[in-house]
Design an enzyme around this catalytic site. Structure first.
Site, PDB file in Angstrom:
ATOM      1  N   SER A 158      13.794 -70.236  77.689  1.00  0.00           N
ATOM      2  CA  SER A 158      13.403 -70.148  76.285  1.00  0.00           C
ATOM      3  C   SER A 158      14.201 -71.146  75.449  1.00  0.00           C
ATOM      4  O   SER A 158      14.095 -72.346  75.665  1.00  0.00           O
ATOM      5  CB  SER A 158      13.570 -68.701  75.787  1.00  0.00           C
ATOM      6  OG  SER A 158      13.037 -68.545  74.495  1.00  0.00           O
ATOM      7  N   HIS A 205       7.192 -65.453  72.586  1.00  0.00           N
ATOM      8  CA  HIS A 205       6.376 -66.034  73.669  1.00  0.00           C
ATOM      9  C   HIS A 205       5.076 -65.250  73.903  1.00  0.00           C
ATOM     10  O   HIS A 205       4.584 -65.177  75.021  1.00  0.00           O
ATOM     11  CB  HIS A 205       7.184 -66.138  74.971  1.00  0.00           C
ATOM     12  CG  HIS A 205       8.451 -66.914  74.821  1.00  0.00           C
ATOM     13  ND1 HIS A 205       8.468 -68.254  74.515  1.00  0.00           N
ATOM     14  CD2 HIS A 205       9.760 -66.527  74.895  1.00  0.00           C
ATOM     15  CE1 HIS A 205       9.724 -68.658  74.424  1.00  0.00           C
ATOM     16  NE2 HIS A 205      10.522 -67.632  74.631  1.00  0.00           N
TER      17      HIS A 205
END
EC number: 2.3.1.39
Length: 306
Positions: A88, A194
């Site tokens: 991430s 996400h």
């Protein structure tokens, strides 16, 4: 032998992380001060305040500054990565380390990224939950029959993260247990990162990225959204904006790597999640954690002995 650096994502932060590096290395201290200045954040105060550190806009920059700072210290010792990967937000440290984006531009990008993600999280209350010991296809089946719930991370064949509408937590939990999930852990995060719950953040962030200049990476960097390496001709801006509201594909990345038993996997910064993910994906090689000065010195010794 390949040396790979791994940079952690949000959720790995903890109070006073990196303070031993700050007190021991002038170059690390200088980097923290530069990040604080560019981001206009009282970084040292944030590191000492667990509540402030848990906020998205603070956590992302704090984790970046620590993990990237340790990578730079390893460079000073003559230790360099052959490949890099981040989870991430960790992908930003990987890109900065590779030379694909300027260090201070990375700080500005994370400032905007975390701001847009935080706004999106406040607009739509969401959740993330780690699903362990359940096949990928079964998790996807449970998600596909639950409105406004999505897969956000493919961490390992039997370890995924799902997220979405906070009102759907009990429903998805029940369906996952029916499918045979042995462990479902709701994560302490402020939003459904996400997933499609971040669509607006991705849109705004994509517009901002038009102002950022990117360069060809000097070493291979793995892209979370692709599940493989960045390649010549890739649109960095689109990949990074998609990264906000598309799933992270770590298991695909790890399966695509050319791996050997003599490889060294160096996990930089807070947390042990990446080491666990490497183990779950049965990645061969030695894993070295570096989140303290003591571990840093041991890592330098072990690398130089090879």
């Amino acid at each position: 032998m390949a040396i790979r650096f791994y940079f952690p994502g949000q959720g790995a932060q903890y109070e006073n992380m990196g303070m031993d590096f700050y007190e021991s290395f002038d170059s690390y201290k200088k980097l923290q001060e530069e990040v604080a200045l560019v981001a206009d954040l009282p970084l040292l105060e944030i590191l000492k305040d667990p509540d402030a550190l848990s906020e998205t806009e603070n956590a992302q920059l704090a984790i970046f500054s620590m993990s990237f700072g340790i990578a730079k210290l390893l460079s000073e010792e003559g230790i360099f990565a052959d490949e890099v990967m981040g989870i991430s937000l960790g992908e930003y440290a990987a890109l900065a380390y590779s030379g694909a984006v300027r260090q201070l531009d990375t700080v500005k990008m994370l400032k905007k990224r975390s701001y847009f993600m935080s706004l999106a999280a406040k607009e739509k209350e969401g959740f993330l939950a780690a699903v362990s010991f359940l096949e990928e296809s079964l998790v996807e089946e449970a998600v596909s029959t639950t409105e406004n719930v999505y897969v956000s991370n493919y961490n390992a064949p039997n370890q995924l993260v799902v997220g979405g509408d906070a009102q759907k937590k009990e429903e998805i939990l029940s369906k996952l247990k029916e499918k045979g999930a042995k462990k479902v852990t709701f994560l302490s995060v402020s939003g459904a990162f996400h997933t499609k719950y971040m669509e607006k953040a991705a849109l705004y962030y994509g517009e901002y990225l038009k102002n950022i200049k990117f360069f060809p990476p000097e070493i291979p960097v793995y892209a979370n959204v692709k599940g493989n390496l960045y390649e010549r001709g890739d649109d960095f801006r689109k990949l990074l904006s998609d990264h906000v509201d598309h799933p992270v594909r770590l298991s695909s990345i790890l399966s695509s790597m050319e791996k050997k038993e003599e490889d060294l996997h160096v996990v930089l910064g807070p947390g042990k999640a990446m080491a666990s993910i490497l183990k779950q994906n049965k990645v061969p090689g030695e894993v070295v954690l570096v989140s303290s000065v003591e571990q840093f010195k041991e890592a330098v010794r072990r690398v130089k002995e090879r």
